[in-house]
Design a protein around this motif. Structure first.
Motif: not given
Ligand SMILES: C[S@@+](CC[C@H](N)C(=O)[O-])C[C@H]1O[C@@H](n2cnc3c(N)ncnc32)[C@H](O)[C@@H]1O
Length: 421
Positions: A28-37, A304-316
């Motif tokens: 679970l990547v970035l688990p604290e990001e907005p739960p709706e995403l 995964r790397r590309r999403l994590l390089l985004e300023p706001e990747a959102g949890g996934f």
């Protein structure tokens, strides 16, 4: 219209449905990001079995599917993993296996496409659309297959994406366009014309700005126009800022137009041949939930790397088919120093230049890796930071886990116990 329309036949035509793959969540990547995403998923697996598995939860639920499958080109593609190499000497480039587009014959390819298109149709919502991205090799066949599956009346557009670039061809015109077929599941579909308007071209503006322009309906020049069904966007060439090194990467501008036109904020967008993750990255940026799938671990790690390089990747979530649990071939080691509630974890035995990502779970439960801190190599970066710090909210014993990935997509997991406070 009548159901009596031509259907494509070939020897051995069959839609096969393998048993659904059992999918397990590996991270679970970035688990604290907005739960709706947090419902967004990146899935490593063979997409036919993955789609069969997704039917249970997602049948009739996906608002937009974009797919860019192999094109029947007869080639195999490699991923460029080196940097600053001489473009004139491809024989010296550092590469890793990318994906295969080689088939026994056309029938073999068409069987692959046919089964998958049928499952995509089942997964689409009633108001959903499918964009199938191909080129001259297979587009004509695919159109007839889509007519069969969706019905010929459900063809919304045949989009021509044009680009330019070098080509060795001297005995024919250079082949510089792809074809995207857009089919909708029903007559009621999402199409946000205002979200994709573009400025009128200079000649039109000039003509209609003249007070003497007395012909035709005067367009609303300020509002812009709905684009035609032929689009020009530059390809992601060597020096392009979006370049990930993954072969046949598509431009974000192309996906942006598709996603804006055919989905709304919060909708679910899927790409079952996601490659470097162009579609899911843009979907995420535009506030859509998403599902991305690819059979190649390198594609999944690139996404995964590309999403994590985004300023706001959102949890996934990252999911893997039970048949292919993440197989670690790297053996990272971490050293941890602590001071009261603060810790610093340092990777000790792998060259930072060889790595593309290092992720940490500060409280690993032994099963699900919760990626809470990351050091990710940018596309033009030489090396990554291998020290990351964390402050625990309370004293206790914790297990720190570090997941390392190298440029070839090889992974490794290290765990270390720590007592803080
Ligand atoms: C043309 S590339 C997609 C490129 C992508 N649109 C991008 O912008 O990077 C096709 C991808 O489909 C994947 N693929 C091929 N067959 C597959 C299958 N049966 N299941 C899942 N993925 C598959 C390949 O690994 C490859 O990454």
């Amino acid at each position: 219209m009548s159901h009596n329309h031509p259907v494509l036949q070939w020897q051995g035509k069959q839609a096969v449905y393998p048993p659904p793959l059992q999918l397990v969540q590996s991270a679970l990547v970035l688990p604290e990001e907005p739960p709706e995403l947090n419902g967004s998923r990146l899935i490593e697996g063979e997409n036919l079995a993955v789609m069969s598995a997704l039917l249970a939860d997602f049948e009739g639920k996906i608002d937009l599917i974009y797919v860019d499958p192999p094109f029947l080109s007869g080639k195999s593609y490699r991923v460029r993993t080196g940097r600053k190499e001489d473009s004139r000497h491809p024989e010296n480039w550092k590469t890793a296996e990318g994906f295969q587009d080689e088939w026994r014959d056309r029938a073999d390819y068409l069987n692959m496409l046919y089964s998958r298109l049928r499952l995509m149709h089942s997964l689409l919502a009633e108001t959903g659309s499918l964009y199938l991205h191909l080129d001259w090799h297979a587009a004509a066949y695919a159109r007839v297959l889509l007519d069969e599956i969706f019905g010929p009346d459900r063809l919304l557009n045949e989009i021509i994406w044009t680009y330019h670039g070098p080509s060795p061809i001297r005995s024919a015109f250079k082949r510089k366009h792809d074809t995207l077929y857009v089919y909708t599941k029903s007559k009621e579909y999402t199409f946000n014309a205002d979200a994709v308007r573009v400025p009128y071209d200079a000649a039109t503006v000039k003509t209609f700005s003249s007070p003497k322009a007395g012909f035709g309906k005067r367009p609303d020049l300020a509002r812009g126009k709905v684009p035609e069904d032929w689009w020009y966007f530059p390809v992601v060439a060597r020096m392009h800022r979006e370049r990930t090194g993954y072969p046949t990467q598509k431009p974000e501008a192309l996906l942006e137009r598709i996603i804006r036109a055919s989905s709304n904020s919060g909708d679910l967008v899927a790409d079952f041949f996601c490659g470097s993750g162009t579609c899911v990255t843009v979907a995420r940026r535009l506030g859509r939930r998403w599902l991305g799938c690819d059979i190649s671990p390198l594609a999944i790690n690139t996404t995964r790397r590309r999403l994590l390089l985004e300023p706001e990747a959102g949890g996934f979530g990252v999911w893997v088919g039970r048949d292919r649990q993440e197989h670690h071939t790297l053996h990272p080691k971490i050293e941890i120093t602590s001071d009261n509630l603060n810790v610093e974890a340092r990777l000790t035995n792998l060259e930072p230049e060889a790595l593309i990502a290092l992720e940490f779970d500060w409280d690993f439960d032994g099963h699900l890796f919760r990626s809470r801190a990351q050091s990710i190599k940018g596309w033009r970066q030489e090396t990554i930071n291998t020290r990351l710090g964390h402050s625990y909210p309370r004293a206790g014993n914790y297990v720190v886990a570090a997941r390392a990935v190298d440029a070839e997509g090889q992974t490794g997991l290290a765990t270390e116990r720590v007592q803080v406070g």
